[in-house]
Design a protein around this motif. Structure first.
Motif, PDB file in Angstrom:
ATOM      1  N   ASP A  52       6.480   1.579   1.214  1.00  0.00           N
ATOM      2  CA  ASP A  52       6.069   2.594   1.914  1.00  0.00           C
ATOM      3  C   ASP A  52       6.951   3.980   1.739  1.00  0.00           C
ATOM      4  OD1 ASP A  52       4.338   1.059   3.442  1.00  0.00           O
ATOM      5  OD2 ASP A  52       5.870   0.692   5.133  1.00  0.00           O
ATOM      6  N   ARG A  55       5.223   5.426  -1.480  1.00  0.00           N
ATOM      7  CA  ARG A  55       3.911   6.111  -0.949  1.00  0.00           C
ATOM      8  C   ARG A  55       4.513   7.457  -0.378  1.00  0.00           C
ATOM      9  NH1 ARG A  55      -1.132   5.004  -0.057  1.00  0.00           N
ATOM     10  NH2 ARG A  55      -2.186   5.963   1.405  1.00  0.00           N
ATOM     11  N   LEU A 141      -2.422   9.413  -4.882  1.00  0.00           N
ATOM     12  CA  LEU A 141      -2.643   7.917  -4.477  1.00  0.00           C
ATOM     13  C   LEU A 141      -3.732   7.051  -5.093  1.00  0.00           C
ATOM     14  CD1 LEU A 141      -1.725   8.953  -0.740  1.00  0.00           C
ATOM     15  CD2 LEU A 141      -0.313   7.919  -2.386  1.00  0.00           C
TER      16      LEU A 141
END
Length: 142
Positions: A52, A55, A141
């Motif tokens: 996370d 990201r 992404l």
């Protein structure tokens, strides 16, 4: 607990998915200032899973790239403070040698007054971030 970033977007949403969002903050003296906001309420970056955190940082970098390409600032500042709003979020801030606080952080005492004409020009330019941020984030992404 009443968290402003849990109950409000925090600005004009430029891009979002189920985990985070990028907003144009609408700071009058800093057109183009964006925030990358984690959706779930987490106070500290270190509390997040490594995937996370990665990201979030991919998106922060993507926003910086879009900002550099569109706004061409002298410098981009990245900040994750959370003292007033303890919810993981990053500020991505375009900086110019003639902005109100340069070379100090934007939260420091004002160094100069910036003309409304210059700010209006920067606000107009910042409207171009919408598509650029979306493109850069989707590339980062993919």
């Amino acid at each position: 607990m009443d968290c402003v970033l849990c109950r409000e977007d925090g600005g004009e949403v430029l891009w979002q998915d189920e985990t985070l969002r990028v907003v144009l903050a609408g700071e009058p003296e800093y057109p183009g200032l964006c925030r990358v906001i984690w959706s779930a309420h987490v106070a500290e970056f270190s509390e997040m899973a490594a995937t996370d955190r990665e990201r979030v940082m991919r998106v922060v970098v993507a926003v910086e790239c879009a900002m550099r390409r569109i706004l061409q600032p002298l410098k981009v500042n990245l900040a994750s403070l959370g003292n007033q709003v303890p919810h993981v979020h990053w500020h991505v801030i375009p900086r110019y040698s003639n902005d109100a606080h340069f070379p100090l952080p934007i939260w420091a005492p004002r160094q100069r007054t910036v003309s409304e004409v210059l700010l209006a020009s920067r606000r107009a330019q910042a409207t171009l971030l919408r598509d650029a941020v979306r493109h850069e984030v989707e590339q980062a992404l993919a």
